[in-house]
Design a protein around this motif. Sequence first.
Motif, mmCIF file in Angstrom:
data_model
loop_
_atom_site.group_PDB
_atom_site.id
_atom_site.type_symbol
_atom_site.label_atom_id
_atom_site.label_comp_id
_atom_site.label_asym_id
_atom_site.label_seq_id
_atom_site.Cartn_x
_atom_site.Cartn_y
_atom_site.Cartn_z
ATOM 1 N N GLU A 133 -13.419 -83.211 -45.390
ATOM 2 C CA GLU A 133 -12.749 -83.852 -44.264
ATOM 3 C C GLU A 133 -12.520 -82.820 -43.175
ATOM 4 O OE1 GLU A 133 -8.754 -85.229 -44.982
ATOM 5 O OE2 GLU A 133 -8.301 -83.532 -46.251
ATOM 6 N N GLY A 134 -12.377 -83.293 -41.958
ATOM 7 C CA GLY A 134 -12.094 -82.408 -40.840
ATOM 8 C C GLY A 134 -13.120 -81.307 -40.641
ATOM 9 N N GLY A 135 -14.373 -81.607 -40.953
ATOM 10 C CA GLY A 135 -15.426 -80.615 -40.785
ATOM 11 C C GLY A 135 -15.543 -79.597 -41.918
ATOM 12 N N VAL A 136 -14.679 -79.719 -42.921
ATOM 13 C CA VAL A 136 -14.714 -78.821 -44.075
ATOM 14 C C VAL A 136 -15.425 -79.540 -45.217
ATOM 15 C CG1 VAL A 136 -13.323 -77.534 -45.735
ATOM 16 C CG2 VAL A 136 -12.553 -77.743 -43.368
ATOM 17 N N PRO A 137 -16.486 -78.958 -45.769
ATOM 18 C CA PRO A 137 -17.212 -79.619 -46.852
ATOM 19 C C PRO A 137 -16.340 -79.773 -48.094
ATOM 20 C CG PRO A 137 -18.384 -77.642 -46.115
ATOM 21 C CD PRO A 137 -17.065 -77.680 -45.411
ATOM 22 N N GLY A 138 -16.594 -80.831 -48.844
ATOM 23 C CA GLY A 138 -15.901 -81.052 -50.099
ATOM 24 C C GLY A 138 -16.553 -80.292 -51.237
ATOM 25 N N VAL A 139 -15.968 -80.396 -52.408
ATOM 26 C CA VAL A 139 -16.471 -79.657 -53.571
ATOM 27 C C VAL A 139 -17.867 -80.099 -53.986
ATOM 28 C CG1 VAL A 139 -14.171 -79.114 -54.454
ATOM 29 C CG2 VAL A 139 -15.321 -81.155 -55.247
ATOM 30 N N LEU A 140 -18.242 -81.340 -53.689
ATOM 31 C CA LEU A 140 -19.572 -81.796 -54.095
ATOM 32 C C LEU A 140 -20.692 -81.155 -53.296
ATOM 33 C CD1 LEU A 140 -18.962 -85.595 -54.779
ATOM 34 C CD2 LEU A 140 -19.127 -83.716 -56.424
ATOM 35 N N ALA A 141 -20.372 -80.631 -52.132
ATOM 36 C CA ALA A 141 -21.396 -79.993 -51.294
ATOM 37 C C ALA A 141 -21.981 -78.749 -51.965
ATOM 38 C CB ALA A 141 -20.810 -79.631 -49.933
ATOM 39 N N SER A 142 -21.212 -78.119 -52.833
ATOM 40 C CA SER A 142 -21.675 -76.882 -53.468
ATOM 41 C C SER A 142 -22.074 -77.061 -54.930
ATOM 42 C CB SER A 142 -20.594 -75.800 -53.358
ATOM 43 O OG SER A 142 -19.432 -76.219 -54.053
ATOM 44 N N LYS A 143 -21.984 -78.279 -55.443
ATOM 45 C CA LYS A 143 -22.319 -78.507 -56.858
ATOM 46 C C LYS A 143 -23.786 -78.883 -57.007
ATOM 47 C CE LYS A 143 -18.149 -79.465 -59.215
ATOM 48 N NZ LYS A 143 -17.753 -79.994 -60.478
ATOM 49 N N LYS A 144 -24.426 -78.298 -57.981
ATOM 50 C CA LYS A 144 -25.814 -78.609 -58.297
ATOM 51 C C LYS A 144 -25.899 -79.764 -59.306
ATOM 52 C CE LYS A 144 -27.850 -74.780 -56.434
ATOM 53 N NZ LYS A 144 -27.794 -74.963 -55.021
ATOM 54 N N SER A 145 -24.901 -79.850 -60.174
ATOM 55 C CA SER A 145 -24.871 -80.914 -61.175
ATOM 56 C C SER A 145 -23.418 -81.178 -61.561
ATOM 57 C CB SER A 145 -25.687 -80.526 -62.408
ATOM 58 O OG SER A 145 -25.109 -79.401 -63.033
ATOM 59 N N LEU A 146 -23.218 -82.286 -62.244
ATOM 60 C CA LEU A 146 -21.883 -82.657 -62.691
ATOM 61 C C LEU A 146 -21.834 -82.663 -64.212
ATOM 62 C CD1 LEU A 146 -21.182 -85.654 -60.271
ATOM 63 C CD2 LEU A 146 -20.406 -83.295 -60.046
ATOM 64 N N SER A 147 -20.668 -82.417 -64.747
ATOM 65 C CA SER A 147 -20.497 -82.407 -66.201
ATOM 66 C C SER A 147 -20.459 -83.835 -66.742
ATOM 67 C CB SER A 147 -19.186 -81.698 -66.560
ATOM 68 O OG SER A 147 -18.074 -82.491 -66.161
ATOM 69 N N ARG A 148 -20.550 -83.955 -68.042
ATOM 70 C CA ARG A 148 -20.468 -85.263 -68.683
ATOM 71 C C ARG A 148 -19.137 -85.934 -68.361
ATOM 72 N NH1 ARG A 148 -18.046 -87.527 -72.657
ATOM 73 N NH2 ARG A 148 -17.149 -85.615 -73.460
ATOM 74 N N GLU A 149 -18.054 -85.171 -68.363
ATOM 75 C CA GLU A 149 -16.728 -85.720 -68.065
ATOM 76 C C GLU A 149 -16.628 -86.229 -66.625
ATOM 77 O OE1 GLU A 149 -17.154 -82.671 -69.456
ATOM 78 O OE2 GLU A 149 -16.476 -83.081 -71.501
ATOM 79 N N GLU A 150 -17.348 -85.580 -65.721
ATOM 80 C CA GLU A 150 -17.328 -85.978 -64.312
ATOM 81 C C GLU A 150 -18.164 -87.224 -64.042
ATOM 82 O OE1 GLU A 150 -16.857 -81.956 -61.720
ATOM 83 O OE2 GLU A 150 -18.645 -82.061 -63.007
ATOM 84 N N THR A 151 -19.025 -87.590 -64.981
ATOM 85 C CA THR A 151 -19.900 -88.743 -64.768
ATOM 86 C C THR A 151 -19.679 -89.863 -65.777
ATOM 87 O OG1 THR A 151 -21.654 -87.724 -66.084
ATOM 88 C CG2 THR A 151 -21.716 -87.357 -63.699
ATOM 89 N N THR A 152 -18.681 -89.710 -66.642
ATOM 90 C CA THR A 152 -18.375 -90.755 -67.614
ATOM 91 C C THR A 152 -17.261 -91.629 -67.063
ATOM 92 O OG1 THR A 152 -19.055 -89.364 -69.458
ATOM 93 C CG2 THR A 152 -17.641 -91.247 -69.975
ATOM 94 N N LEU A 153 -17.580 -92.873 -66.832
ATOM 95 C CA LEU A 153 -16.649 -93.831 -66.266
ATOM 96 C C LEU A 153 -15.781 -94.397 -67.387
ATOM 97 C CD1 LEU A 153 -16.038 -95.298 -63.569
ATOM 98 C CD2 LEU A 153 -17.705 -97.010 -64.273
ATOM 99 N N VAL A 154 -14.457 -94.347 -67.209
ATOM 100 C CA VAL A 154 -13.568 -94.891 -68.239
ATOM 101 C C VAL A 154 -12.873 -96.172 -67.800
ATOM 102 C CG1 VAL A 154 -13.198 -92.700 -69.417
ATOM 103 C CG2 VAL A 154 -11.657 -93.362 -67.595
ATOM 104 N N ASN A 155 -12.809 -96.424 -66.498
ATOM 105 C CA ASN A 155 -12.177 -97.642 -65.995
ATOM 106 C C ASN A 155 -12.524 -97.816 -64.520
ATOM 107 O OD1 ASN A 155 -10.677 -99.986 -66.102
ATOM 108 N ND2 ASN A 155 -8.694 -98.988 -66.247
ATOM 109 N N ILE A 156 -12.302 -99.012 -64.026
ATOM 110 C CA ILE A 156 -12.459 -99.303 -62.602
ATOM 111 C C ILE A 156 -11.256 -100.138 -62.191
ATOM 112 C CG2 ILE A 156 -13.833 -100.467 -60.846
ATOM 113 C CD1 ILE A 156 -16.277 -100.041 -62.589
ATOM 114 N N GLU A 157 -10.627 -99.761 -61.080
ATOM 115 C CA GLU A 157 -9.472 -100.504 -60.580
ATOM 116 C C GLU A 157 -9.775 -101.072 -59.204
ATOM 117 O OE1 GLU A 157 -6.174 -97.789 -60.625
ATOM 118 O OE2 GLU A 157 -6.022 -97.863 -62.807
ATOM 119 N N PRO A 158 -9.356 -102.319 -58.960
ATOM 120 C CA PRO A 158 -9.550 -102.893 -57.628
ATOM 121 C C PRO A 158 -8.624 -102.231 -56.614
ATOM 122 C CG PRO A 158 -8.296 -104.397 -59.006
ATOM 123 C CD PRO A 158 -8.704 -103.241 -59.876
ATOM 124 N N VAL A 159 -9.078 -102.154 -55.381
ATOM 125 C CA VAL A 159 -8.268 -101.644 -54.276
ATOM 126 C C VAL A 159 -8.211 -102.756 -53.235
ATOM 127 C CG1 VAL A 159 -8.016 -99.884 -52.508
ATOM 128 C CG2 VAL A 159 -9.022 -99.281 -54.716
#
Length: 79
Positions: A16-42
Motif C-alpha cells: 500500500e502507499g507505493g510500498v510493496p507487500g510481502v508477496l512481492a519478494s516471495k518466490k513460493s508459499l508454504s503449505r500452511e500459506e496455501t491451505t484453506l481452512v475456512n471462508i467467511e462472507p464479507v
Amino acid sequence: MGALALACPCAWCAGEGGVPGVLASKKSLSREETTLVNIEPVGRYGLTPIWEDGHKTGIYTYEKLRAMCDCDECSKKRI
C-alpha cells in the motif's frame, strides 16, 4: 489454492502507499500459506479466506474472484 493466496489483496500482502507487500519478494508459499481452512462472507460483496497459517485479512470481492476464474465459461465472457 496457491494462485488465490498469491493474489491476496490485503495491505500486508499486496502492499500500500507505493510500498510493496510481502508477496512481492516471495518466490513460493508454504503449505500452511496455501491451505484453506475456512471462508467467511464479507457483507454482500466478497469473501475472506482463512489460511492454515492464520492469515485472514484479505477481502476478495466477488468481482475479483470472477476475474481470476479460468473456467471456460468465465474465459469466454472476457473475450
